[in-house]
Design a protein around this motif. Structure first.
Motif, PDB file in Angstrom:
ATOM      1  N   UNK A 193       0.803  -1.226   0.000  1.00  0.00           N
ATOM      2  CA  UNK A 193       0.000   0.000   0.000  1.00  0.00           C
ATOM      3  C   UNK A 193       0.834   1.274   0.000  1.00  0.00           C
ATOM      4  N   UNK A 194       2.043   1.219   0.557  1.00  0.00           N
ATOM      5  CA  UNK A 194       2.890   2.410   0.556  1.00  0.00           C
ATOM      6  C   UNK A 194       3.256   2.812  -0.869  1.00  0.00           C
ATOM      7  N   UNK A 195       3.698   1.867  -1.662  1.00  0.00           N
ATOM      8  CA  UNK A 195       4.081   2.153  -3.044  1.00  0.00           C
ATOM      9  C   UNK A 195       2.868   2.563  -3.881  1.00  0.00           C
ATOM     10  N   UNK A 196       1.750   1.909  -3.639  1.00  0.00           N
ATOM     11  CA  UNK A 196       0.527   2.250  -4.368  1.00  0.00           C
ATOM     12  C   UNK A 196       0.073   3.656  -4.011  1.00  0.00           C
ATOM     13  N   UNK A 197       0.066   3.958  -2.723  1.00  0.00           N
ATOM     14  CA  UNK A 197      -0.329   5.291  -2.242  1.00  0.00           C
ATOM     15  C   UNK A 197       0.564   6.375  -2.837  1.00  0.00           C
ATOM     16  N   UNK A 198       1.879   6.148  -2.806  1.00  0.00           N
ATOM     17  CA  UNK A 198       2.814   7.128  -3.354  1.00  0.00           C
ATOM     18  C   UNK A 198       2.514   7.398  -4.823  1.00  0.00           C
ATOM     19  N   UNK A 199       2.290   6.358  -5.600  1.00  0.00           N
ATOM     20  CA  UNK A 199       2.010   6.551  -7.027  1.00  0.00           C
ATOM     21  C   UNK A 199       0.689   7.277  -7.236  1.00  0.00           C
ATOM     22  N   UNK A 200      -0.336   6.934  -6.465  1.00  0.00           N
ATOM     23  CA  UNK A 200      -1.638   7.576  -6.627  1.00  0.00           C
ATOM     24  C   UNK A 200      -1.564   9.079  -6.341  1.00  0.00           C
ATOM     25  N   UNK A 201      -0.820   9.456  -5.329  1.00  0.00           N
ATOM     26  CA  UNK A 201      -0.682  10.885  -5.003  1.00  0.00           C
ATOM     27  C   UNK A 201       0.101  11.596  -6.098  1.00  0.00           C
ATOM     28  N   UNK A 202       1.181  11.012  -6.557  1.00  0.00           N
ATOM     29  CA  UNK A 202       1.997  11.644  -7.599  1.00  0.00           C
ATOM     30  C   UNK A 202       1.235  11.772  -8.912  1.00  0.00           C
ATOM     31  N   UNK A 203       0.354  10.821  -9.194  1.00  0.00           N
ATOM     32  CA  UNK A 203      -0.364  10.815 -10.472  1.00  0.00           C
ATOM     33  C   UNK A 203      -1.544  11.776 -10.505  1.00  0.00           C
ATOM     34  N   UNK A 204      -1.874  12.391  -9.382  1.00  0.00           N
ATOM     35  CA  UNK A 204      -2.968  13.356  -9.375  1.00  0.00           C
ATOM     36  C   UNK A 204      -2.581  14.570 -10.214  1.00  0.00           C
ATOM     37  N   UNK A 253      15.069   7.007  -1.965  1.00  0.00           N
ATOM     38  CA  UNK A 253      15.398   7.800  -0.778  1.00  0.00           C
ATOM     39  C   UNK A 253      14.576   7.364   0.427  1.00  0.00           C
ATOM     40  N   UNK A 254      13.289   7.082   0.199  1.00  0.00           N
ATOM     41  CA  UNK A 254      12.374   6.715   1.287  1.00  0.00           C
ATOM     42  C   UNK A 254      11.690   5.386   0.940  1.00  0.00           C
ATOM     43  N   UNK A 255      12.348   4.261   1.146  1.00  0.00           N
ATOM     44  CA  UNK A 255      11.792   2.970   0.710  1.00  0.00           C
ATOM     45  C   UNK A 255      10.588   2.489   1.513  1.00  0.00           C
ATOM     46  N   UNK A 256      10.364   3.043   2.705  1.00  0.00           N
ATOM     47  CA  UNK A 256       9.225   2.631   3.517  1.00  0.00           C
ATOM     48  C   UNK A 256       8.509   3.860   4.061  1.00  0.00           C
ATOM     49  N   UNK A 257       7.302   3.645   4.550  1.00  0.00           N
ATOM     50  CA  UNK A 257       6.543   4.753   5.121  1.00  0.00           C
ATOM     51  C   UNK A 257       7.229   5.284   6.371  1.00  0.00           C
ATOM     52  N   UNK A 258       7.919   4.424   7.105  1.00  0.00           N
ATOM     53  CA  UNK A 258       8.657   4.872   8.289  1.00  0.00           C
ATOM     54  C   UNK A 258       9.813   5.788   7.901  1.00  0.00           C
ATOM     55  N   UNK A 259      10.475   5.475   6.790  1.00  0.00           N
ATOM     56  CA  UNK A 259      11.564   6.335   6.307  1.00  0.00           C
ATOM     57  C   UNK A 259      11.028   7.714   5.938  1.00  0.00           C
ATOM     58  N   UNK A 260       9.892   7.741   5.284  1.00  0.00           N
ATOM     59  CA  UNK A 260       9.288   9.015   4.897  1.00  0.00           C
ATOM     60  C   UNK A 260       8.849   9.800   6.122  1.00  0.00           C
ATOM     61  N   UNK A 261       8.262   9.135   7.090  1.00  0.00           N
ATOM     62  CA  UNK A 261       7.801   9.816   8.303  1.00  0.00           C
ATOM     63  C   UNK A 261       8.962  10.441   9.062  1.00  0.00           C
ATOM     64  N   UNK A 262      10.128   9.790   9.036  1.00  0.00           N
ATOM     65  CA  UNK A 262      11.281  10.273   9.787  1.00  0.00           C
ATOM     66  C   UNK A 262      12.081  11.338   9.040  1.00  0.00           C
ATOM     67  N   UNK A 263      11.734  11.597   7.792  1.00  0.00           N
ATOM     68  CA  UNK A 263      12.512  12.528   6.968  1.00  0.00           C
ATOM     69  C   UNK A 263      12.265  13.970   7.361  1.00  0.00           C
ATOM     70  N   UNK A 264      13.243  14.831   7.061  1.00  0.00           N
ATOM     71  CA  UNK A 264      13.058  16.272   7.196  1.00  0.00           C
ATOM     72  C   UNK A 264      12.180  16.758   6.049  1.00  0.00           C
ATOM     73  N   UNK A 265      11.318  17.718   6.341  1.00  0.00           N
ATOM     74  CA  UNK A 265      10.426  18.233   5.305  1.00  0.00           C
ATOM     75  C   UNK A 265      11.212  18.784   4.128  1.00  0.00           C
ATOM     76  N   UNK A 266      12.347  19.401   4.392  1.00  0.00           N
ATOM     77  CA  UNK A 266      13.137  19.976   3.305  1.00  0.00           C
ATOM     78  C   UNK A 266      13.611  18.898   2.335  1.00  0.00           C
ATOM     79  N   UNK A 267      13.975  17.727   2.853  1.00  0.00           N
ATOM     80  CA  UNK A 267      14.399  16.627   1.978  1.00  0.00           C
ATOM     81  C   UNK A 267      13.235  16.132   1.125  1.00  0.00           C
ATOM     82  N   UNK A 268      12.047  16.078   1.735  1.00  0.00           N
ATOM     83  CA  UNK A 268      10.861  15.655   0.989  1.00  0.00           C
ATOM     84  C   UNK A 268      10.555  16.651  -0.124  1.00  0.00           C
TER      85      UNK A 268
END
Length: 354
Positions: free
Chosen positions: A28-39, A56-71
């Motif tokens: 669901x993480x990969x699916x969710x990421x693609x759905x948001x990007x494809x909007x 850069x962010x292979x899991x949802x935990x990696x993304x949650x822990x990231x700095x907003x600037x990196x995102x």
């Protein structure tokens, strides 16, 4: 005759898209990421962003822990930056409220930041095989033509009618319902993206052409009903490329707002770059006017007059927002709006001031 969904499923199995990087997974993480990007963004544009983001962010935990600037830096150039901020907030919510596991139903997924009903249903269908209908822009076009639905699809009464049809047409329950639902959901997306296109629908290859109202009545170019076009407002601003010692001054854009959370150039509105520099505490040693450029947002078109300023003495004042000196060698990785990054990379690739 087979049902609408059965024909779409059979067509998707043979003629649909099967090799996109976010397909062939139930993650669901990969699916969710693609759905948001494809909007509101084309597949070809999304693919490299999607691949870099996952690296850069292979899991949802990696993304949650990231700095907003990196995102934001990885998202820069993809546009509609609220999506990136919501993506980050959503990942944090999944970690804090769901123990790092993606919610198990469309109804639960829809409670997360930036996820609407159709996106939640698509994620649940692809990840879990849930029989929840989707209704994105492409599907609205398919439904309007096939079922002969009059009215602008964004109008509430029209959209409600489409949702009722979407719910009625999902594949029937059965031993293969989950896989059928995945194929049906993908098939609707593929049908709208490849055959039932906005400008030149390929009706001869459509799997549901035998029951299509628009084809029968030769109304493919009338449906869906177009919304009334309004004049696009025009806005103007000036930007300062203030350079000193191989670095340029950038300010963080307020969030929410246009380019919110990204670094960008100082702006001014009075047409006098010298006065704008003095307000910032910069004494120009040399000022050069650069070619104007324009950028179109969803609701307006922005015209920008950029000025390249070689700074002399400095006594920087508080601008009311974070500001830093960014080395020109770091432009490629910086979280800058795409048109600003293009301006700066073009400028400094030519060697800066002459």
């Amino acid at each position: 005759m087979k049902s609408f969904s059965e024909r779409v499923v059979a067509w998707q199995r043979t003629h649909g898209r099967h090799t996109l990087p976010w397909q062939n997974t139930h993650d669901p993480y990969r699916i969710w990421l693609s759905e948001i990007m494809l909007q509101q963004t084309q597949v070809a544009t999304v693919i490299p962003y999607y691949e870099r983001f996952l690296a850069k962010f292979p899991t949802v935990a990696d993304l949650a822990a990231a700095d907003e600037e990196d995102v934001m830096a990885l998202w820069a150039g993809l546009g509609y930056y609220t999506r990136a901020r919501n993506l980050h907030a959503c990942a944090k919510r999944i970690v804090s409220d769901w123990g790092g596991r993606f919610p198990p139903t469309a109804a639960d997924i829809e409670t997360l930041p930036g996820i609407g009903r159709s996106t939640a249903a698509a994620i649940a269908a692809f990840a879990y095989g849930e029989r929840s209908p989707i209704l994105d822009g492409n599907v609205k076009r398919v439904f309007a033509r096939h079922f002969g639905i009059e009215g602008v699809p964004t109008k509430r009464v029209v959209e409600q009618r489409m949702w009722a049809i979407a719910q009625a047409e999902v594949p029937a329950e059965g031993p293969d319902a989950a896989e059928e639902m995945r194929r049906y959901t993908q098939g609707l997306m593929d049908l709208g993206a490849t055959l039932c296109t906005r400008g030149d629908p390929d009706c001869g290859r459509c799997p549901v052409r035998d029951t299509c109202t628009a084809l029968r009545e030769a109304r493919q170019h009338e449906l869906p009903t177009p919304r009334e076009r309004k004049a696009v407002p025009e806005r103007h601003t000036g930007m300062l490329v203030i350079e000193k010692g191989g670095e340029i001054l950038v300010q963080r854009r307020p969030s929410p707002g246009i380019w919110g959370g990204l670094w960008s150039l100082p702006e001014f509105a009075d047409g006098d770059p010298g006065l704008a520099c003095r307000h910032l505490g910069v004494a120009p040693a040399q000022t050069i006017r650069l070619p104007r450029f324009s950028h179109t947002f969803t609701h307006f078109r922005l015209h920008v007059d950029p000025w390249h300023v070689h700074a002399g003495s400095l006594a920087l004042r508080d601008a009311g927002q974070p500001q830093i000196w960014l080395p020109t060698s770091e432009l490629a990785e910086a979280a800058l709006p795409a048109p600003v990054k293009k301006l700066l990379q073009g400028l400094f690739a030519r060697g800066g001031l002459v």
